[in-house]
Enzyme design. Structure first.
Site, mmCIF file in Angstrom:
data_model
loop_
_atom_site.group_PDB
_atom_site.id
_atom_site.type_symbol
_atom_site.label_atom_id
_atom_site.label_comp_id
_atom_site.label_asym_id
_atom_site.label_seq_id
_atom_site.Cartn_x
_atom_site.Cartn_y
_atom_site.Cartn_z
ATOM 1 N N GLY A 82 0.814 -1.216 0.000
ATOM 2 C CA GLY A 82 0.000 0.000 0.000
ATOM 3 C C GLY A 82 0.846 1.263 0.000
ATOM 4 N NE ARG A 146 -2.036 -4.575 -0.923
ATOM 5 C CZ ARG A 146 -1.514 -4.040 0.185
ATOM 6 N NH1 ARG A 146 -0.496 -4.617 0.774
ATOM 7 N NH2 ARG A 146 -2.010 -2.918 0.681
ATOM 8 C CG ASP A 177 3.516 -10.006 4.820
ATOM 9 O OD1 ASP A 177 3.944 -10.817 5.666
ATOM 10 O OD2 ASP A 177 2.304 -9.775 4.659
ATOM 11 C CE LYS A 203 4.467 -0.085 2.608
ATOM 12 N NZ LYS A 203 3.487 -0.770 1.748
ATOM 13 C CB THR A 204 2.991 -0.101 6.717
ATOM 14 O OG1 THR A 204 1.566 -0.203 6.794
ATOM 15 C CG2 THR A 204 3.565 -0.399 8.098
ATOM 16 C CG ASP A 206 -1.820 -0.515 8.158
ATOM 17 O OD1 ASP A 206 -2.330 0.494 7.636
ATOM 18 O OD2 ASP A 206 -2.097 -1.671 7.801
HETATM 19 P P1 FBP Z 1 0.589 -2.019 3.643
HETATM 20 O O1 FBP Z 1 0.489 -2.955 4.802
HETATM 21 O O2 FBP Z 1 1.006 -2.654 2.383
HETATM 22 O O3 FBP Z 1 1.418 -0.817 3.967
HETATM 23 O O4 FBP Z 1 -0.876 -1.443 3.334
HETATM 24 C C1 FBP Z 1 -1.665 -1.012 4.365
HETATM 25 C C2 FBP Z 1 -3.048 -0.648 3.913
HETATM 26 O O5 FBP Z 1 -3.148 0.729 3.676
HETATM 27 C C3 FBP Z 1 -4.046 -1.117 4.956
HETATM 28 O O6 FBP Z 1 -4.277 -0.151 5.912
HETATM 29 C C4 FBP Z 1 -5.234 -1.503 4.115
HETATM 30 O O7 FBP Z 1 -5.988 -2.528 4.690
HETATM 31 C C5 FBP Z 1 -4.624 -2.000 2.878
HETATM 32 O O8 FBP Z 1 -3.427 -1.304 2.713
HETATM 33 C C6 FBP Z 1 -5.517 -1.841 1.681
HETATM 34 O O9 FBP Z 1 -4.812 -2.175 0.544
HETATM 35 P P2 FBP Z 1 -5.463 -2.338 -0.879
HETATM 36 O O10 FBP Z 1 -5.935 -0.998 -1.306
HETATM 37 O O11 FBP Z 1 -4.355 -2.878 -1.704
HETATM 38 O O12 FBP Z 1 -6.595 -3.290 -0.702
#
Ligand code: FBP
Length: 549
Positions: A82, A146, A177, A203-204, A206
C-alpha cells in the site's frame, strides 16, 4: 509539461533535513559495527533458515574528514504494498546519495511492485523524473504492487534480471511481509554466490512495523494527521448540526495504531481498539454496548450526536468472528471449485452456513447479509481477508440502532453517517516529518549498499528528539523474526507490532476516554502545515512522543 499545484511547486523546492551523521555527505560516512544480534525468540529455527545472515551486528554511522571513494553503483528500487506518504523521498534519498558517492551511479525503478523485479520491468530514473516527484505523496513514480516473492523459481527469475543489469543492490520499500521477503532474498542470493545487496525500508501507514530500532514506519505520521484533520472537521460538523453519530472506519488492518493516534489527536467520543477487545475476549454485542453507553449518556444531556472511530481490522479481533474467518479461509481454499460453481451470493451464503462448524455457522448467520457477502470476498495475495472491503462501520451502527430500539430507558434520536478514511491519507503529500525521515532512510540505504551490507533494514532512531539527534544505522532483519504459522506451516516472519496495552499511548487514551465518551472535548487538529512555526509544522505524532519520551 505537467501542471503543478502551488503547494507542489513549493514542496518541490523543500530540502529535507538530515540526521547529523549524513549532513557532511554520504561519501563521508563510515560504518561502525556494533554487537551481534539475535531474535527475541525461535533463535534456533531462524538460525537454521538464515545460516548466512543470522546474528549480523547492528550498524551505526560516523562522519569522517575525507571522502571515501566508491565505484559507480547500480541500484534497483521496488515499492511494495500500500502507498505511504514519503516513498518518493526514499527514492530521492537513494538517487542523490548514490550519485554523490559516484556521479556515474544509476538508479533503476522496477515498476508495479516486486512483480516488476521478477519480470524485469524497469526504467532508469533520471534527474528530471526524480525532481518531479520530490516531496510528493503516492507511489506513482514507478507504481507499487502486492506480488509476493516466495518461490525459488521467482528468486531465480529475479537473479536473471539482476545479473542482466549487473545490479549492486536492490532496495525494497515495504511493510513487514515485504521486509521478510527482503531478508529471504538476501539469504538466497548469498547462497547462490551473488554479491548483490538487498536492503529494506520500513514502510506502512498502519504503523505496525515498529521495534526498538524502528520507532515508526514511514507514512504513519502523514496519514494519521490527514485523518485527524478530517475527523476534527466531522466532529465540528456533528457539534454544529447536532443530529448525527458519525461512524468512521480507519485503515490499519492488523493493528489499531491509526485509530489510537487519531483518538488522541481529536478526542473522538469512542475510539475502539481491536487489541483491547481481543484481550478482553469481548463479543460483538459487548463492543456494540461500548458505543451504546456513549450514545445513551450523551442523549441524556440532549446530545444526539458524536464520533466513533473503528479500526478496519476490528472484526478479526472479536474472538467469535476471528474463529469464523479462520474457518472461512480454510473452506474457501478447500472447496474453491465447488464454491465458484454456485451462481448467486444467496446460494454461497447458504452453502457456507451448511459447511461451517455449528458455532461458526451461528456467528455467520447472526451477521447482516451484506457483511456475510463481504466475508466471502477474495483474499489478498498473502491470504488475508481484505478488511478494507468489510463495512464494519455500518455493521456497528446497525447493531447500535437495533440495541437502542430495545432499550426502554433510551429516549434520544439515533441517526448514523458512515465514513471510511484510508485512501484519503495514504497518498497525501508527506508531512515535514515524513519528508525528512524518508529522505534520510534513502540516504541510509545508499550507505549500507556502498558498504556491501545485505539483509539489513535502514533505520533512523531517536525520532522524538530534534533531527540533529536522529541516529542513522542499519539493523539486521533476522533479528526481527519469529516463527509463525502461515498456511499451516511455520515460517520466519517479522512480528507485527500491535497496540501495546501497557504502553503509554494506549494508557493515555484510557486516562481520558471516560470523559471524552460523554463530553464534547473535541480537538480540531486542522491540516498538515508545511510552512510556519516549528511546533506546528514539525510536530511528531502523540504516539511517538509518548512512546519515546
Ligand atoms: P501495507 O500494509 O502494504 O502498507 O498497506 C496497508 C493498507 O493501507 C491497509 O491499511 C489496508 O488494509 C490496505 O493497505 C488496503 O490495501 P489495498 O488498497 O491494496 O486493498
Amino acid at each position: 509539461m505537467k501542471q503543478l499545484s502551488a503547494l507542489d511547486q513549493h514542496r518541490k523546492a523543500y530540502q529535507p533535513k538530515l540526521p547529523a551523521a549524513l549532513r557532511q555527505g554520504v561519501d563521508r560516512v563510515r560504518i561502525k559495527t556494533g554487537s551481534a544480534t539475535e531474535p527475541v525468540k525461535d533463535k534456533e529455527a531462524i538460525q537454521t533458515a538464515f545460516p548466512k545472515t543470522y546474528g549480523m551486528p547492528l550498524l551505526s554511522f560516523e562522519t569522517v574528514a575525507e571522502n571515501l571513494p566508491s565505484k559507480p553503483l547500480k541500484v534497483g528500487v521496488v515499492l511494495s504494498g500500500g502507498q505511504a506518504p514519503g516513498g518518493h523521498n526514499v527514492i530521492a534519498g537513494v538517487f542523490d546519495s548514490i550519485r554523490a558517492i559516484n556521479k556515474d551511479s544509476v538508479l533503476y525503478g522496477f515498476s508495479g511492485g516486486p512483480g516488476g523485479l521478477e519480470k524485469g520491468q524497469y526504467e532508469i530514473i533520471g534527474t528530471e523524473k526524480m525532481d518531479a516527484f520530490r516531496n510528493t505523496g503516492g507511489f506513482d513514480i514507478i507504481g507499487s504492487g502486492r506480488t509476493k516473492l516466495e518461490t525459488t523459481e521467482q528468486f531465480d527469475r529475479c537473479i536473471e534480471v539482476i545479473n542482466k543489469l549487473q545490479l549492486d543492490a536492490v532496495v525494497i520499500i515495504g511493510g513487514d511481509d515485504s521486509n521478510t521477503n527482503a531478508a529471504i532474498l538476501a539469504e538466497y542470493f548469498l547462497g547462490k554466490g551473488l554479491s548483490t545487496s538487498v536492503v529494506g525500508i520500513p514502510k506502512t501507514i498502519d504503523g505496525d512495523l515498529k521495534t526498538a530500532q524502528i520507532p515508526t514506519s514511514f507514512g504513519f505520521d502523514t496519514a494519521v494527521k490527514t485523518y485527524s484533520e478530517l475527523i476534527g472537521n466531522i466532529a465540528r460538523d456533528a457539534r454544529s448540526a447536532c443530529k448525527y453519530w458519525h461512524f468512521i472506519k480507519l485503515m490499519g488492518r492488523s493493528a489499531s495504531h491509526i485509530t489510537l493516534e487519531a483518538g488522541l489527536q481529536t478526542h473522538a467520543n469512542v475510539a475502539l481498539i481491536s487489541e483491547e477487545i481481543e484481550e478482553k475476549k469481548q463479543s460483538l454485542d459487548q463492543v456494540v454496548e461500548t458505543v451504546c453507553r456513549s450514545v445513551k449518556s450523551r442523549a441524556a444531556q440532549g446530545k444526539d450526536y458524536g464520533v466513533v472511530l473503528v479500526p478496519e481490522g476490528l472484526v478479526e479481533f472479536i474472538p467469535s468472528i476471528k474463529s469464523l474467518i479462520a474457518e472461512l479461509n480454510h473452506l474457501l481454499a478447500e472447496k474453491e471449485s465447488e464454491f465458484a460453481a454456485l451462481d448467486s451470493t444467496a446460494k454461497k451464503i447458504t452453502a457456507l452456513g451448511d459447511w461451517l462448524k455449528a458455532e461458526n455457522a451461528a456467528t455467520f448467520k447472526s451477521l447482516p447479509s451484506s457483511i456475510q457477502a463481504q466475508l466471502m470476498l477474495d483474499r489478498d495475495p498473502h491470504g488475508n481477508v481484505q478488511v478494507s472491503l468489510i463495512e464494519t462501520e455500518k455493521l456497528l451502527s446497525e447493531m447500535v440502532n437495533a440495541k437502542l430500539k430495545k432499550d426502554a430507558d433510551y429516549k434520544g434520536k439515533f441517526s448514523a453517517q458512515h465514513h471510511f478514511f484510508g485512501y484519503e491519507g495514504r497518498a497525501a503529500a508527506p508531512s515535514n516529518f515524513d519528508a525528512d525521515y524518508c529522505y534520510g532512510l534513502g540516504c541510509v540505504a545508499a550507505v549500507l549498499i556502498r558498504n556491501g551490507k545485505t539483509g539489513y533494514m535502514a533505520s533512523i532512531r531517536n525520532l522524538s528528539k530534534g533531527i540533529e539527534q536522529w541516529e542513522a544505522g542499519g539493523i539486521p532483519i533476522t533479528m526481527l523474526f519469529n516463527m509463525e504459522s502461515r498456511h499451516g506451516k511455520l515460517k520466519p516472519v517479522i512480528q507485527k507490532a500491535l497496540v501495546e496495552l501497557k504502553g503509554p499511548a494506549f494508557l493515555e487514551l484510557v486516562k481520558h476516554r471516560a470523559e471524552w465518551e460523554i463530553e464534547d472535548s473535541y480537538l480540531f487538529p486542522g491540516p498538515i502545515q508545511y510552512f510556519g512555526p516549528s511546533e506546528i509544522c514539525d510536530a511528531i505524532t502523540k504516539t511517538l512522543a509518548l512512546e519515546m519520551g
